[in-house]
Design a protein around this motif. Structure first.
Motif, PDB file in Angstrom:
ATOM      1  N   ASP A  87      99.430 -10.006 -56.849  1.00 37.08           N
ATOM      2  CA  ASP A  87      99.389  -9.654 -55.986  1.00 37.08           C
ATOM      3  C   ASP A  87      99.436 -10.097 -54.458  1.00 37.08           C
ATOM      4  N   TYR A  88      97.771 -10.594 -54.701  1.00 40.95           N
ATOM      5  CA  TYR A  88      97.528 -11.770 -53.686  1.00 40.95           C
ATOM      6  C   TYR A  88      96.906 -10.977 -52.103  1.00 40.95           C
TER       7      TYR A  88
ATOM      8  N   CYS B  27     104.298 -19.919 -45.870  1.00 40.37           N
ATOM      9  CA  CYS B  27     103.246 -20.079 -46.387  1.00 40.37           C
ATOM     10  C   CYS B  27     102.104 -19.545 -44.694  1.00 40.37           C
TER      11      CYS B  27
ATOM     12  N   GLU C 179     108.384 -17.393 -52.157  1.00 47.98           N
ATOM     13  CA  GLU C 179     108.400 -17.366 -50.656  1.00 47.98           C
ATOM     14  C   GLU C 179     107.812 -17.887 -50.223  1.00 47.98           C
ATOM     15  N   HIS C 180     106.373 -18.366 -50.841  1.00 50.30           N
ATOM     16  CA  HIS C 180     104.955 -18.494 -50.369  1.00 50.30           C
ATOM     17  C   HIS C 180     104.742 -19.485 -50.938  1.00 50.30           C
TER      18      HIS C 180
ATOM     19  N   GLY D  81      99.234  -8.648 -51.316  1.00 49.01           N
ATOM     20  CA  GLY D  81     100.012  -8.455 -50.771  1.00 49.01           C
ATOM     21  C   GLY D  81     100.527  -9.301 -49.573  1.00 49.01           C
TER      22      GLY D  81
ATOM     23  N   GLU E 173     101.376 -15.599 -60.990  1.00 49.91           N
ATOM     24  CA  GLU E 173     101.681 -14.595 -60.642  1.00 49.91           C
ATOM     25  C   GLU E 173     100.841 -13.231 -60.190  1.00 49.91           C
TER      26      GLU E 173
ATOM     27  N   ARG F 124     103.521 -13.977 -52.181  1.00 51.69           N
ATOM     28  CA  ARG F 124     104.524 -13.561 -52.445  1.00 51.69           C
ATOM     29  C   ARG F 124     105.268 -15.113 -53.220  1.00 51.69           C
TER      30      ARG F 124
END
Length: 431
Positions: free
Chosen positions: A300-301, A341, A309-310, A303, A298, A306
């Protein structure tokens, strides 16, 4: 508007052997806007003197060129001197660095000294820390380590059920001077491999350079993975001038089995974790578009994606793998994450090479329209022709030498006896 005249300085090597995402980075402008005049020069080869005298509309400093700041100081300074004409050029100057936390002060000084107009940073925050001088005098814009290209879009994702690998991963063993974030990027592979196999999953997790896959092989691998493991790219340690890296290398040479904690205590106590310099990696985009559900530490990637969700989130120590495994077996959840995604990546226009190229071309056109560059298109075209004629054989010889050195290195690495002998000779030669 008439053709733009653009010089691109890079250090890619033979494009046929380079990672595909780097090739797309280097040639993005020419691929998207082929109507303009481009002179691409690999700075590992001598620069013909005729190029220095040309007035270009823009000079692009590619990520592969900006990596010279990691060379020994004398070599770095020598290259800066050779290309010092860039400092005095009236062209629009654009830089595309990555790993900006590594020797950031050298990069900051360089951008200021060469009067670079725009720096495209892949780190979405802490620009005042990364560029303590430049952020006050230049323009910093957000960029990404990878983008969506047509080669990727042309691939049809393999059906999920037809994939042979349950969970796959490739990562280099990063040295400790990338901090805990860098440590996590490779360690997560080790931490997941054992419990995944115990659960009966088919794994293909390889850490180290021996697992490197390039071009179509890499995309074939992702297309064969139901799930792809991953973590944020970046570092939690700032190394302004490479001093931490040198200390770490020296310490590991004397203590090759030292743990991360031991190296941290002896080389950079109290410095790790003051900042988090992370960015979404090309792997996340590639896996997302190729229909592989991602299990990511987990973070930030940038933004873009998330958790839940992805992707399926996993702790950095993989202690929640039983819960992750349960989520992996939820087919409805997995299908939703894959779909979300892919849709999010496709809908994010800033992640497409075409958008990046159009942004850069727009900046160059504005620079010219404001009368800030006066170039002679015909003179540039003549220079490009002279360059191609003069450099064609030089490139061929250079790439043959690169290929020979690469093959020799692989042979040495595969033979422990030869490897020990080579290290012994090299040590004696260095005194």
């Amino acid at each position: 508007m008439s053709r733009l005249n653009i010089l691109v300085l890079h250090r890619l090597g033979n494009p046929r052997l380079a990672p595909s995402f780097l090739c797309h980075h280097v040639f993005a402008l020419r691929d998207a806007f082929p109507e303009h005049n481009y002179l691409y020069h690999d700075t590992e080869l001598p620069l013909p003197s005729c190029v220095r005298d040309v007035a270009f509309d823009a000079i692009v400093l590619d990520v592969t060129f900006l990596c010279i700041r990691w060379l020994p100081v004398a070599m770095f300074q020598n290259i800066l001197e050779i290309y010092g004409f860039v400092r005095h050029s009236g062209a629009l100057k654009l830089a595309f660095p990555q790993d900006e936390y590594d020797c950031n002060e050298l990069l900051d000084d360089w951008m200021c000294d060469w009067r670079v107009d725009h720096v495209f940073s892949v780190i979405p925050s802490h620009w005042d820390v990364l560029y303590p001088r430049y952020h006050r005098q230049g323009s910093i814009r957000l960029a990404y380590t990878g983008y969506v290209d047509q080669t990727l879009l042309a691939r049809k994702p393999r059906p999920f059920a037809a994939r042979r690998i349950d969970i796959g991963y490739r990562a280099r063993r990063l040295p400790p001077y990338f901090g805990r974030i860098g440590e996590t990027k490779w360690a997560i592979g080790e931490l997941v491999k054992v419990p995944a196999r115990r659960a009966g999953l088919t794994t293909d997790i390889v850490l180290g350079d021996q697992g490197t896959l390039l071009g179509p092989q890499w995309l074939d691998f992702l297309s064969d993975c139901r799930f792809t493991l991953g973590a944020n790219s970046g570092s939690s340690l700032l190394d302004p001038r490479g001093e931490i890296q040198r200390r770490v290398r020296a310490y590991l040479k004397a203590h090759p089995t030292a743990s991360f904690e031991e190296v941290e205590a002896n080389c950079f106590p109290g410095l790790d974790g003051r900042h988090s310099f992370t960015a979404i990696s090309p792997r996340v985009l590639e896996a997302g578009l190729l229909g592989s559900c991602q299990v990511l530490v987990e973070g930030d990637y940038s933004g873009i994606v998330r958790p839940w969700e992805h992707y399926i989130p996993i702790r950095a120590d993989a202690s929640d793998f039983p819960q992750v495994l349960e989520a992996m077996r939820d087919r409805q959840l997995v299908e939703r994450l894959i779909r979300n995604c892919r849709d999010t990546i496709l809908d994010s226009k800033e992640l497409h090479y075409g958008y990046k190229a159009a942004t850069v071309i727009g900046l160059i056109e504005s620079h010219r329209a404001n009368g800030e560059s006066t170039t002679d298109g015909e003179a540039v075209q003549r220079t490009i022709r002279r360059y191609d004629e003069a450099m064609q054989e030089q490139y061929a010889r250079h790439w043959r030498r690169q290929s020979f050195r690469r093959n020799l290195s692989r042979f040495v690495d595969r033979s422990p006896t030869v490897s020990r002998l080579a290290r012994s000779v090299w040590s004696r030669l260095r005194g």
